[in-house]
Design a protein around this motif. Structure first.
Motif, PDB file in Angstrom:
ATOM      1  N   ARG A 221      52.977  21.470  78.374  1.00 61.66           N
ATOM      2  CA  ARG A 221      53.327  20.530  77.303  1.00 61.66           C
ATOM      3  C   ARG A 221      54.283  21.174  76.304  1.00 61.66           C
ATOM      4  NH1 ARG A 221      47.507  19.287  77.201  1.00 61.66           N
ATOM      5  NH2 ARG A 221      47.139  17.363  78.346  1.00 61.66           N
ATOM      6  N   ARG A 222      54.066  22.458  76.035  1.00 59.41           N
ATOM      7  CA  ARG A 222      54.949  23.150  75.093  1.00 59.41           C
ATOM      8  C   ARG A 222      56.380  23.202  75.656  1.00 59.41           C
ATOM      9  NH1 ARG A 222      52.497  27.607  74.985  1.00 59.41           N
ATOM     10  NH2 ARG A 222      51.135  27.068  73.262  1.00 59.41           N
ATOM     11  N   ARG A 223      56.491  23.497  76.941  1.00 59.38           N
ATOM     12  CA  ARG A 223      57.818  23.535  77.564  1.00 59.38           C
ATOM     13  C   ARG A 223      58.472  22.162  77.508  1.00 59.38           C
ATOM     14  NH1 ARG A 223      58.768  25.703  83.577  1.00 59.38           N
ATOM     15  NH2 ARG A 223      58.857  27.653  82.423  1.00 59.38           N
ATOM     16  N   ILE A 224      57.728  21.115  77.853  1.00 56.59           N
ATOM     17  CA  ILE A 224      58.289  19.762  77.838  1.00 56.59           C
ATOM     18  C   ILE A 224      58.757  19.403  76.434  1.00 56.59           C
ATOM     19  CG2 ILE A 224      57.720  17.316  78.114  1.00 56.59           C
ATOM     20  CD1 ILE A 224      55.763  18.218  80.354  1.00 56.59           C
ATOM     21  N   ARG A 225      57.949  19.734  75.418  1.00 53.36           N
ATOM     22  CA  ARG A 225      58.310  19.404  74.040  1.00 53.36           C
ATOM     23  C   ARG A 225      59.601  20.111  73.633  1.00 53.36           C
ATOM     24  NH1 ARG A 225      54.272  21.508  71.639  1.00 53.36           N
ATOM     25  NH2 ARG A 225      55.279  23.321  70.750  1.00 53.36           N
ATOM     26  N   ARG A 226      59.742  21.371  73.999  1.00 58.53           N
ATOM     27  CA  ARG A 226      60.931  22.126  73.617  1.00 58.53           C
ATOM     28  C   ARG A 226      62.177  21.603  74.330  1.00 58.53           C
ATOM     29  NH1 ARG A 226      58.103  28.130  73.953  1.00 58.53           N
ATOM     30  NH2 ARG A 226      56.962  27.996  71.982  1.00 58.53           N
ATOM     31  N   VAL A 227      62.043  21.281  75.607  1.00 59.11           N
ATOM     32  CA  VAL A 227      63.192  20.732  76.338  1.00 59.11           C
ATOM     33  C   VAL A 227      63.592  19.376  75.770  1.00 59.11           C
ATOM     34  CG1 VAL A 227      63.957  19.847  78.577  1.00 59.11           C
ATOM     35  CG2 VAL A 227      62.708  22.014  78.453  1.00 59.11           C
ATOM     36  N   ARG A 228      62.620  18.530  75.484  1.00 63.00           N
ATOM     37  CA  ARG A 228      62.928  17.219  74.908  1.00 63.00           C
ATOM     38  C   ARG A 228      63.638  17.356  73.565  1.00 63.00           C
ATOM     39  NH1 ARG A 228      57.229  14.157  76.235  1.00 63.00           N
ATOM     40  NH2 ARG A 228      57.857  13.184  78.203  1.00 63.00           N
ATOM     41  N   THR A 229      63.217  18.310  72.766  1.00 67.09           N
ATOM     42  CA  THR A 229      63.861  18.520  71.467  1.00 67.09           C
ATOM     43  C   THR A 229      65.340  18.851  71.645  1.00 67.09           C
ATOM     44  OG1 THR A 229      61.781  19.277  70.470  1.00 67.09           O
ATOM     45  CG2 THR A 229      63.826  19.904  69.360  1.00 67.09           C
ATOM     46  N   VAL A 230      65.653  19.719  72.607  1.00 68.23           N
ATOM     47  CA  VAL A 230      67.047  20.070  72.878  1.00 68.23           C
ATOM     48  C   VAL A 230      67.829  18.844  73.347  1.00 68.23           C
ATOM     49  CG1 VAL A 230      68.562  21.416  74.388  1.00 68.23           C
ATOM     50  CG2 VAL A 230      66.549  22.488  73.382  1.00 68.23           C
ATOM     51  N   LEU A 231      67.257  18.070  74.260  1.00 72.93           N
ATOM     52  CA  LEU A 231      67.950  16.894  74.793  1.00 72.93           C
ATOM     53  C   LEU A 231      68.168  15.841  73.709  1.00 72.93           C
ATOM     54  CD1 LEU A 231      66.151  16.450  78.246  1.00 72.93           C
ATOM     55  CD2 LEU A 231      68.276  17.665  77.742  1.00 72.93           C
TER      56      LEU A 231
END
Length: 410
Positions: A221-231
């Motif tokens: 979930r942490r990885r998904i949140r960080r990637v979404r923030t960048v996108l």
């Protein structure tokens, strides 16, 4: 008339002859370790969190809360709402990671109880008045803390739930299904962008994300949140995504198609933010072309991964030969069969692949394989004898490359 110390707000609260606030502050590091150890022992959800999370945010918020209570006792006034912002932020992170609220509140209760046990240790009958005042501050602190943490947690969960089931989720589902634009706008209340960068992403697994426990789920979930923030920062408006711990699909809306170099930089930034390697394929498409673009980018990513290319962003032009040769056809099996004589000679096959990768330079091949250049020459000669194909002949080199691609495709 006597002047009692409890009537003087400047006098520190004391237990066993020592100022309570100063003693608690001095013991914060050790007490923090004890509290964290107990959380890990008694709360399974905390025991499954990544170690970096335990040593980082969890330990930090425990120590911050203990020091904050020491400040309360020293100033002898209740905590203000704006002084609980760090606990609110921590609760928001736990909400995004799916940690249950009851586990978070239990953790604060454990920390509060252990802090009080430390304060009251060695108390004497003459300390009763100071203990009662300290306990009153503690109960007030716990009440305000519980309210702040619960409010922040529930607010984030409400936002996440509404996003998951709201119009943006419906918009992406409609685009992926290829629904007509007028029907999409009528059903979701949202108008699609003029065009999208269609991304298919693959995340390289990390040790913290292996398995099926809470630790793996939190790390994913942490990885998904960080990637979404960048996108989300990159596009003209928030990205549409369906991501899990291994990757997924993202639609980035744009008024005008972004340069390819900019998209490559986006994937590099996403990899840096997530702390792991990211491999992706992309196509630019109008809304009606999104289903075909998703299919093609998925196929390109599959070719990229099967051919062992490094992480980064790819498009069809980057893998044209491999892509075409990997399509089902009657020639595929015959191409792959050209190198069958090497199946029982893995050292020769490795040498062939390495030799091609190094531009047929026998010295560079030897260095890469840790063998003498003369050994490379001998192995290439044996490859020629067994297969009838010589990498030094341009026509044979093309066949060898095609055969390697066909083998990987099969």
């Amino acid at each position: 008339m006597t002047h009692d110390k409890h009537e003087d707000r400047a006098a520190p609260l004391r237990v066993a002859g020592r100022p309570v606030a100063a003693r608690l502050r001095a013991r914060c590091p050790r007490l923090t370790r004890h509290v964290v150890d107990r959380l890990l022992a008694e709360l399974p959800v905390y025991a499954e969190l990544p170690q970096e999370e335990i040593a980082g945010d969890v330990a930090d918020i425990v120590q911050h809360s203990l020091r904050q209570f020491a400040d309360i006792l020293e100033r002898r006034r209740p905590v203000r709402p704006d002084e609980l912002d760090r606990q609110r932020d921590s609760a928001a992170l736990r909400a995004e990671e799916g940690v249950p609220l009851d586990a978070i509140l239990t953790a604060y209760q454990i920390g509060t109880a252990m802090g009080w046990e430390d304060i009251a240790a060695g108390a004497r009958p003459s300390d009763l008045a100071d203990l009662q005042e300290a306990l009153a501050y503690l109960m007030d602190f716990q009440r305000r803390l519980t309210s702040a943490v619960s409010g922040s947690y529930l607010e984030v969960r409400q936002i996440l739930d509404s996003q998951e089931h709201g119009g943006r989720h419906a918009l992406m589902a409609a685009l992926l299904a290829g629904e007509p634009l007028d029907r999409i706008a009528a059903r979701t209340g949202l108008r699609p962008a003029a065009r999208y960068a269609v991304l298919t992403l693959a995340f390289a697994p990390r040790r913290a994300e292996t398995g099926s426990g809470q630790r793996a789920r939190v790390a994913a979930r942490r990885r998904i949140r960080r990637v979404r923030t960048v996108l989300d920062r990159f596009a003209d408006e928030p990205a549409l995504t369906t991501l899990d711990g291994s990757g997924g699909t993202a639609l980035l809306p744009f008024a005008a198609a972004p340069p390819w170099a900019v998209l490559r930089g986006l994937i590099a930034e996403a990899a840096e933010a997530s702390g792991a390697r990211v491999t992706a394929a992309a196509e630019i498409a109008e809304p009606a072309g999104i289903p075909d673009a998703v299919t093609q980018s998925s196929e390109v990513l599959d070719v990229v991964r099967r051919t062992g290319r490094p992480p980064g962003l790819y498009r069809l032009a980057d893998v044209l030969l491999d892509y075409q040769l990997s399509r089902p056809s009657g020639a595929l099996a015959e191409l792959a069969a050209l190198l069958e004589p090497l199946d029982r000679k893995p050292a020769l096959l490795r040498t062939l692949e390495c030799h091609l990768a190094n531009g047929l330079d026998r010295r560079r091949t030897g260095t890469a394989l840790h063998i003498h250049p003369n050994t490379v020459t001998y192995r290439v000669r044996r490859i020629c004898e067994l297969t009838g194909l010589d990498p030094a002949r341009p026509a044979d080199l093309q066949l060898i490359n095609a055969a390697l691609v066909a083998r990987r495709a099969r």
